[in-house]
Design a protein around this motif. Sequence first.
Motif, PDB file in Angstrom:
ATOM      1  N   PHE B 137       2.550  30.656  93.370  1.00  0.00           N
ATOM      2  CA  PHE B 137       2.158  31.766  92.591  1.00  0.00           C
ATOM      3  C   PHE B 137       0.886  31.870  92.628  1.00  0.00           C
ATOM      4  O   PHE B 137       0.288  30.704  93.077  1.00  0.00           O
ATOM      5  N   SER B 138       0.008  32.695  92.583  1.00  0.00           N
ATOM      6  CA  SER B 138      -1.125  32.817  92.489  1.00  0.00           C
ATOM      7  C   SER B 138      -1.638  31.841  91.028  1.00  0.00           C
ATOM      8  O   SER B 138      -1.115  31.519  90.457  1.00  0.00           O
ATOM      9  N   SER B 139      -3.262  31.371  90.830  1.00  0.00           N
ATOM     10  CA  SER B 139      -4.046  30.803  89.697  1.00  0.00           C
ATOM     11  C   SER B 139      -3.419  32.098  88.994  1.00  0.00           C
ATOM     12  O   SER B 139      -3.185  32.956  88.988  1.00  0.00           O
ATOM     13  N   GLY B 140      -3.654  31.788  87.424  1.00  0.00           N
ATOM     14  CA  GLY B 140      -3.531  32.137  86.306  1.00  0.00           C
ATOM     15  C   GLY B 140      -4.035  34.177  86.364  1.00  0.00           C
ATOM     16  O   GLY B 140      -5.182  33.144  86.328  1.00  0.00           O
ATOM     17  N   TYR B 141      -3.296  34.589  86.165  1.00  0.00           N
ATOM     18  CA  TYR B 141      -4.574  35.706  85.956  1.00  0.00           C
ATOM     19  C   TYR B 141      -4.604  35.730  84.001  1.00  0.00           C
ATOM     20  O   TYR B 141      -5.267  37.015  83.958  1.00  0.00           O
ATOM     21  N   TYR B 142      -3.910  35.519  83.597  1.00  0.00           N
ATOM     22  CA  TYR B 142      -3.955  35.931  81.946  1.00  0.00           C
ATOM     23  C   TYR B 142      -3.249  34.723  81.337  1.00  0.00           C
ATOM     24  O   TYR B 142      -2.360  34.011  81.510  1.00  0.00           O
ATOM     25  N   ASP B 143      -3.623  34.503  80.126  1.00  0.00           N
ATOM     26  CA  ASP B 143      -3.215  33.363  79.685  1.00  0.00           C
ATOM     27  C   ASP B 143      -2.321  33.976  78.601  1.00  0.00           C
ATOM     28  O   ASP B 143      -3.384  34.790  77.380  1.00  0.00           O
ATOM     29  N   VAL B 144      -1.051  33.977  78.476  1.00  0.00           N
ATOM     30  CA  VAL B 144       0.006  34.384  77.689  1.00  0.00           C
ATOM     31  C   VAL B 144       0.342  34.044  76.133  1.00  0.00           C
ATOM     32  O   VAL B 144       0.093  32.757  76.175  1.00  0.00           O
ATOM     33  N   ARG B 145       0.379  34.296  75.383  1.00  0.00           N
ATOM     34  CA  ARG B 145       0.971  33.972  73.699  1.00  0.00           C
ATOM     35  C   ARG B 145       1.956  34.578  73.727  1.00  0.00           C
ATOM     36  O   ARG B 145       2.183  35.811  74.279  1.00  0.00           O
ATOM     37  N   GLN B 146       3.008  34.190  73.321  1.00  0.00           N
ATOM     38  CA  GLN B 146       4.167  34.782  72.533  1.00  0.00           C
ATOM     39  C   GLN B 146       4.068  35.178  71.059  1.00  0.00           C
ATOM     40  O   GLN B 146       3.459  34.002  69.883  1.00  0.00           O
ATOM     41  N   ALA B 147       4.557  36.262  70.581  1.00  0.00           N
ATOM     42  CA  ALA B 147       4.851  36.495  68.941  1.00  0.00           C
ATOM     43  C   ALA B 147       5.929  37.272  68.824  1.00  0.00           C
ATOM     44  O   ALA B 147       7.031  37.246  69.243  1.00  0.00           O
ATOM     45  N   VAL B 148       5.974  37.292  67.812  1.00  0.00           N
ATOM     46  CA  VAL B 148       7.266  37.508  66.451  1.00  0.00           C
ATOM     47  C   VAL B 148       6.752  39.143  66.502  1.00  0.00           C
ATOM     48  O   VAL B 148       5.811  38.634  65.824  1.00  0.00           O
ATOM     49  N   SER B 241       2.853  22.339  74.163  1.00  0.00           N
ATOM     50  CA  SER B 241       1.827  21.058  74.752  1.00  0.00           C
ATOM     51  C   SER B 241       1.748  21.599  76.086  1.00  0.00           C
ATOM     52  O   SER B 241       2.054  22.161  76.625  1.00  0.00           O
ATOM     53  N   GLY B 242       0.214  20.766  76.237  1.00  0.00           N
ATOM     54  CA  GLY B 242      -0.297  20.452  77.869  1.00  0.00           C
ATOM     55  C   GLY B 242      -0.606  22.250  77.889  1.00  0.00           C
ATOM     56  O   GLY B 242      -1.668  22.581  77.371  1.00  0.00           O
ATOM     57  N   ASP B 243      -0.587  22.609  79.307  1.00  0.00           N
ATOM     58  CA  ASP B 243      -0.961  23.782  80.020  1.00  0.00           C
ATOM     59  C   ASP B 243      -0.352  25.155  79.224  1.00  0.00           C
ATOM     60  O   ASP B 243       0.182  25.141  78.803  1.00  0.00           O
ATOM     61  N   PRO B 244      -1.289  25.802  79.376  1.00  0.00           N
ATOM     62  CA  PRO B 244      -0.921  26.718  78.132  1.00  0.00           C
ATOM     63  C   PRO B 244      -0.154  27.642  79.331  1.00  0.00           C
ATOM     64  O   PRO B 244      -0.462  27.917  80.163  1.00  0.00           O
ATOM     65  N   GLU B 245       0.501  29.116  78.345  1.00  0.00           N
ATOM     66  CA  GLU B 245       1.322  29.587  79.722  1.00  0.00           C
ATOM     67  C   GLU B 245       0.234  30.494  80.286  1.00  0.00           C
ATOM     68  O   GLU B 245       0.062  31.757  79.488  1.00  0.00           O
TER      69      GLU B 245
END
Lengths: 293, 292
Positions: B137-148, B241-245
């Motif tokens: 993987f490259s470094s993350g390009y987007y911090d993602v949140r999950q939604a309902v 918990s921990g690192d963001p997705e």
Amino acid sequence: MTLHTAPAVHEDGYVPSERRIARERYRRARTRRATAIAATSTLVTGAVLFLLITGSPGWTRTKETFFSAHYARVAFPQVMEGLWLNLRLLAVCGAAVLVFGLLLAVARTLRGPVFFPVRALATAYTDFFRGLPLIICLLMVVFGVPALRLEGVTTDPVLLGGAALVLTYSAYVAEVFRAGIESVHPSQRAAARSLGLSSGQALRFVVLPQAVRRVVPPLLNDLVSLQKDTGLVSIAGAVDAVYAAQIIASKDFNYTPYVVAGLVFVALTIPMTRLTDWVTARMDRRRAQGGIV
Amino acid sequence: MHLANRPLVTALCSAVALCAALTGCAPQAEEKAPDRAAGATASCAPGKLATQVPGKVTVGTDKPAYAPWFSDDEPSNGKGFESAVAYAVAKELGYDRDAVVWQHTPFNSAFAPGAKKFDFDINQVSISEERKKAVAFSSGYYDVRQAVVALKSSKAAKATRVADLKDVKLGAQVGTTSLDFITDLVEPEVKPAVYQRNDFAKSALKTGQVDAIVVDLPTAFYITGAEVPEAEVVGQFAASSGDPERFGLVLDRESALTSCVSGAVDALREDGTLAALEKKWLSDAVDAPVLK
């Protein structure tokens, strides 16, 4: 098929001749030799295939991607849980398909001008659902029926998916039954009628028993096929064995769960195939003795 | 039985012939190896990377490519967040727009072992330790949140806490972290429905076969805004918990480009390009209530 006659002494005092015993001994020796050759040949082929695959440059990577013990352990319980869905669908849909398929086939082979609409409808049905790709049939039923918002009609994807399987497979099975019915010689029906049986009785007691017996092998074939296609119900969100594998595989990027699911299905199909062989062999024996008809 | 009539030689010959035929195929696989090894020495000189096609950078993504990540199912138009990111990364690596070639790569084949046909793949793939065993993987390009997302009329729409979702029939797409959130965080009493594609999940939501679906936040807003207007975003999950997705670019595990691509992504984050692209394409995804 080779027939082996026992050379032992019979109650009636029959003693096999020297020549016969020698012949039997020779035959046994040839059999042993054949078995040995087959075994050696298989071993050599197996060994070379093994060396070839394990010696290939990407083998380590392939091994950990497809044959990881860790993921096999993770996947197995979930695959088995999914398989339970496949088995339930197979039992229920299998029974429904046989009944519905037979009804369709009978409807299609009814004689007399009064039955024309029935024949036409049955023909149209088999033509349509045999041609319609199963996956499209599934999508239409699974998402189309609930979209109608009918009162009292289920939205359960498994029930709807099962219904779609029955729709498609009964069209195939109806054709198999029809072939069986049409393979019964017209003289059978004529003889039955001349004995005083009504048209319905002739169908029920003379034509159908012969027809069904003749088409058992292709029917079991369709059943094996249905068994694998039950997994397509997963398009509606239900988790079957293959889908359980896919969920793990795409979560952790490892293909081992697919291999586990594949093996489980093979393990399920082999007994069914043996059953088909056994049924066929048994019927062949009966026919050879002139037992039926 | 009938094998008895055939001499030993024939049987062995056929075995040997089969093996020979198979051996004949083997060298093809071996030829690839030195090529890739040679690529390992490449540096990050702009426009001179050891890419699949020299002078071009090949970017993989699945088809259909969904909004708001792509626009009009056409990755090469530069519209949509991931399309824009891909072009920005390529530019950072020294390849201008004309040198970017898009390639259809189904999600499942993006992580198949063996040589890849893309230089990097951009397809909303979350970075995880397990997945790193199969790809780089490259470094993350987007911090993602999950939604309902739930229909406004359903009971799920009233949920304010994660616990409220326990007795709700949930759905998600296979191979997504959305599904992990359902199984690991919500732990619902009803088995979740798992769909091959988000399209099917949306159909099931519309017809009431599921009460709610879990998707990433930008997708959630796109669904409620454009595709299923009778649904609403109930809320987002707090980061586990921990690192963001994070979404990362997928590369072959042995790819020599990984560090270069990671460097490019990092540079784009530093100079604010990623934030600007996020604002431009995903600006809706800001204030959904967090489900505690």
